[in-house]
Design a protein around this motif. Structure first.
Motif, mmCIF file in Angstrom:
data_model
loop_
_atom_site.group_PDB
_atom_site.id
_atom_site.type_symbol
_atom_site.label_atom_id
_atom_site.label_comp_id
_atom_site.label_asym_id
_atom_site.label_seq_id
_atom_site.Cartn_x
_atom_site.Cartn_y
_atom_site.Cartn_z
ATOM 1 N N THR A 50 0.829 -1.212 0.000
ATOM 2 C CA THR A 50 0.000 0.000 0.000
ATOM 3 C C THR A 50 0.861 1.259 0.000
ATOM 4 O O THR A 50 0.355 2.343 -0.231
ATOM 5 C CB THR A 50 -0.910 0.066 1.249
ATOM 6 O OG1 THR A 50 -0.098 -0.047 2.409
ATOM 7 C CG2 THR A 50 -1.959 -1.011 1.225
ATOM 8 N N ARG A 51 2.154 1.116 0.287
ATOM 9 C CA ARG A 51 3.006 2.302 0.354
ATOM 10 C C ARG A 51 3.092 2.989 -1.003
ATOM 11 O O ARG A 51 3.233 2.329 -2.026
ATOM 12 C CB ARG A 51 4.410 1.913 0.840
ATOM 13 C CG ARG A 51 4.511 1.848 2.362
ATOM 14 C CD ARG A 51 5.733 1.109 2.829
ATOM 15 N NE ARG A 51 6.933 1.501 2.086
ATOM 16 C CZ ARG A 51 8.129 0.964 2.280
ATOM 17 N NH1 ARG A 51 8.281 0.023 3.176
ATOM 18 N NH2 ARG A 51 9.155 1.357 1.576
ATOM 19 N N PRO A 52 2.991 4.313 -1.030
ATOM 20 C CA PRO A 52 3.096 5.016 -2.316
ATOM 21 C C PRO A 52 4.511 4.921 -2.882
ATOM 22 O O PRO A 52 5.434 4.513 -2.181
ATOM 23 C CB PRO A 52 2.743 6.462 -1.955
ATOM 24 C CG PRO A 52 2.989 6.579 -0.496
ATOM 25 C CD PRO A 52 2.773 5.226 0.098
ATOM 26 N N ALA A 53 4.653 5.288 -4.146
ATOM 27 C CA ALA A 53 5.968 5.263 -4.786
ATOM 28 C C ALA A 53 6.950 6.115 -3.989
ATOM 29 O O ALA A 53 6.577 7.139 -3.417
ATOM 30 C CB ALA A 53 5.854 5.792 -6.212
ATOM 31 N N ASP A 54 8.193 5.657 -3.910
ATOM 32 C CA ASP A 54 9.218 6.427 -3.214
ATOM 33 C C ASP A 54 10.505 6.409 -4.034
ATOM 34 O O ASP A 54 10.537 5.874 -5.143
ATOM 35 C CB ASP A 54 9.432 5.904 -1.784
ATOM 36 C CG ASP A 54 9.801 4.434 -1.749
ATOM 37 O OD1 ASP A 54 10.287 3.917 -2.779
ATOM 38 O OD2 ASP A 54 9.605 3.800 -0.699
ATOM 39 N N GLU A 55 11.555 6.966 -3.472
ATOM 40 C CA GLU A 55 12.813 7.087 -4.204
ATOM 41 C C GLU A 55 13.370 5.715 -4.609
ATOM 42 O O GLU A 55 13.895 5.545 -5.708
ATOM 43 C CB GLU A 55 13.821 7.834 -3.317
ATOM 44 C CG GLU A 55 14.909 8.540 -4.099
ATOM 45 C CD GLU A 55 15.862 9.297 -3.181
ATOM 46 O OE1 GLU A 55 15.517 9.488 -1.995
ATOM 47 O OE2 GLU A 55 16.940 9.673 -3.665
ATOM 48 N N ASP A 56 13.232 4.741 -3.702
ATOM 49 C CA ASP A 56 13.747 3.396 -3.977
ATOM 50 C C ASP A 56 12.889 2.636 -4.981
ATOM 51 O O ASP A 56 13.381 1.790 -5.719
ATOM 52 C CB ASP A 56 13.791 2.568 -2.681
ATOM 53 C CG ASP A 56 14.861 3.064 -1.735
ATOM 54 O OD1 ASP A 56 15.825 3.674 -2.229
ATOM 55 O OD2 ASP A 56 14.727 2.841 -0.520
ATOM 56 N N HIS A 57 11.557 2.892 -4.962
ATOM 57 C CA HIS A 57 10.621 2.175 -5.827
ATOM 58 C C HIS A 57 9.731 3.183 -6.544
ATOM 59 O O HIS A 57 8.552 3.326 -6.213
ATOM 60 C CB HIS A 57 9.764 1.198 -5.012
ATOM 61 C CG HIS A 57 10.568 0.196 -4.253
ATOM 62 N ND1 HIS A 57 10.991 0.409 -2.966
ATOM 63 C CD2 HIS A 57 11.053 -1.012 -4.621
ATOM 64 C CE1 HIS A 57 11.695 -0.642 -2.565
ATOM 65 N NE2 HIS A 57 11.746 -1.515 -3.554
ATOM 66 N N PRO A 58 10.293 3.883 -7.547
ATOM 67 C CA PRO A 58 9.538 4.968 -8.202
ATOM 68 C C PRO A 58 8.298 4.486 -8.954
ATOM 69 O O PRO A 58 7.435 5.296 -9.281
ATOM 70 C CB PRO A 58 10.566 5.597 -9.148
ATOM 71 C CG PRO A 58 11.645 4.594 -9.293
ATOM 72 C CD PRO A 58 11.662 3.763 -8.060
ATOM 73 N N GLY A 88 6.191 2.343 -7.582
ATOM 74 C CA GLY A 88 5.276 1.863 -6.553
ATOM 75 C C GLY A 88 5.731 0.530 -5.990
ATOM 76 O O GLY A 88 6.782 0.005 -6.369
ATOM 77 N N HIS A 89 4.925 -0.027 -5.074
ATOM 78 C CA HIS A 89 5.316 -1.243 -4.357
ATOM 79 C C HIS A 89 4.368 -2.407 -4.618
ATOM 80 O O HIS A 89 4.318 -3.367 -3.848
ATOM 81 C CB HIS A 89 5.400 -0.960 -2.858
ATOM 82 C CG HIS A 89 6.428 0.064 -2.498
ATOM 83 N ND1 HIS A 89 6.190 1.410 -2.591
ATOM 84 C CD2 HIS A 89 7.710 -0.064 -2.079
ATOM 85 C CE1 HIS A 89 7.278 2.074 -2.227
ATOM 86 N NE2 HIS A 89 8.216 1.202 -1.918
ATOM 87 N N GLN A 90 3.588 -2.330 -5.721
ATOM 88 C CA GLN A 90 2.561 -3.334 -6.030
ATOM 89 C C GLN A 90 3.101 -4.765 -6.079
ATOM 90 O O GLN A 90 2.439 -5.697 -5.672
ATOM 91 C CB GLN A 90 1.915 -3.019 -7.382
ATOM 92 C CG GLN A 90 0.917 -1.898 -7.340
ATOM 93 C CD GLN A 90 -0.366 -2.324 -6.676
ATOM 94 O OE1 GLN A 90 -0.578 -2.049 -5.503
ATOM 95 N NE2 GLN A 90 -1.209 -3.025 -7.402
HETATM 96 ZN ZN LIG Z 1 10.297 1.694 -1.638
#
Ligand SMILES: [Zn+2]
Ligand SMILES: [Zn+2]
Ligand SMILES: [Zn+2]
Length: 311
Positions: free
Chosen positions: A70-78, A80-82
């Motif tokens: 559910t975490r939104p996209a971030d620097e590590d996973h642009p 998303g985390h689907q």
């Molecule tokens: Zn991430």
């Protein structure tokens, strides 16, 4: 160049809720079978009880994973985390294979001990007590409820995890039936247990294979959209002279698409940008599960006669 179109957060919250309800039911099933297994001395029911705790552990794993997905996209996973959800489904698939292997081992060990005369089948079993059969039959009803509930919610929410767990619970129905049978046949017909156990293993491996195959498609970037169909949609946009190099990948609910379009060489940058925005809008109306569209425009005519997914 790309845009995010789906709000996945409310979907993930609903998946989480289904897993929590399933976890409570699986704990009930596991405790019930373990108690009955200990009380009756039936190895099948006891093993089935331990297997119920493995199912509950899978649910706990699923809850952790969904929190991550559910975490939104971030620097590590642009993007998303689907895909954390697909990782969890792969783990369940692997656990199903492990479970199947355990059942095979148990069956051959029992047959070997009987063959060597190390085990007296009649003496090792307690006499049939119907209230234990009734209690295990109740867990069978719980299996039916879980598998139907998870399958429906999994299809509605398009969740690989729920569909994987529902498939697993369907194989649990057969394992639970085997437990009931082992209680009923008790001291006679020991070979029927052996025969049914081997059939059960076949079902278990099949369920595991289906889950692994579906998730292999995600991790191996199998195509998600028919490129010829996408080409028709894109070339229907005024100003697009040609579309090619159409490639898609991702999960069913999180499709990434990239493509080339050919535009007139005298168009301004602003006019080209407007065409690109129209292409993006038309595609997302036609395919709501697209989350990223990457468009490369060129003015050189596309002369290749090769497949539509090539440049
Ligand atoms: Zn991430
Ligand atoms: Zn199970
Ligand atoms: Zn090109």
């Amino acid at each position: 160049m790309s845009s995010r179109s789906i709000d996945t957060s409310s979907r993930n919250q609903q998946v989480l809720r289904v897993i929590q309800i399933t976890l409570v039911l699986n704990c009930f099933i596991a405790i019930t079978k373990t108690v009955v297994g200990l009380a009756t001395g039936s190895m099948t029911v006891l093993a089935d009880g331990f297997h119920g705790f493995v199912d509950a552990a899978n649910n706990v794993l699923g809850i952790f994973t969904m929190r991550l997905a559910t975490r939104p996209a971030d620097e590590d996973h642009p993007y998303g985390h689907q895909k954390f959800e697909n990782v969890a489904a792969m783990v369940i698939g692997a656990l199903i294979f492990g479970l199947g292997w355990e059942v095979i081992k148990q069956v051959f060990q029992t047959v070997w001990e009987i063959y060597r005369g190390h085990r007296d089948v009649a003496a090792s079993r307690a006499p049939l007590e119907w209230h234990y059969v009734a209690v295990v039959a109740m867990t069978l009803a719980a299996n039916f409820f879980i598998s139907t509930y998870e399958r429906r919610q999994g299809e509605r929410l398009n969740s690989a995890f729920l569909k994987a767990d529902a498939a697993h619970t369907r194989s649990d129905i057969i394992v639970t039936s085997m437990s009931i049978l082992s209680l009923v046949v008790s001291s006679h017909l020991w070979w029927l247990d052996t025969l049914f156990a081997l059939i059960v293993v076949g079902f278990i491996f099949w369920a595991g294979w289906l889950i692994l195959r579906e998730n292999f498609d995600v991790f191996t970037d199998r195509v998600r959209l028919d490129p010829n169909e996408v080409r028709k949609v894109v070339e229907g946009v005024p100003g697009v002279l040609n579309s090619h190099a159409i490639r898609s990948h991702g999960t069913e609910t999180d499709i990434h698409l990239d493509l080339h379009i050919v535009v007139g060489e005298h168009l301004s940058a602003k006019e080209t940008e407007e065409i690109e925005e129209t292409v993006r809008r038309v595609l997302q109306e036609r395919y709501p599960n697209i989350s990223f569209v990457s468009i490369h425009h060129q003015t050189a005519p596309h002369e290749s006669n090769g497949p539509v997914w090539c440049d």
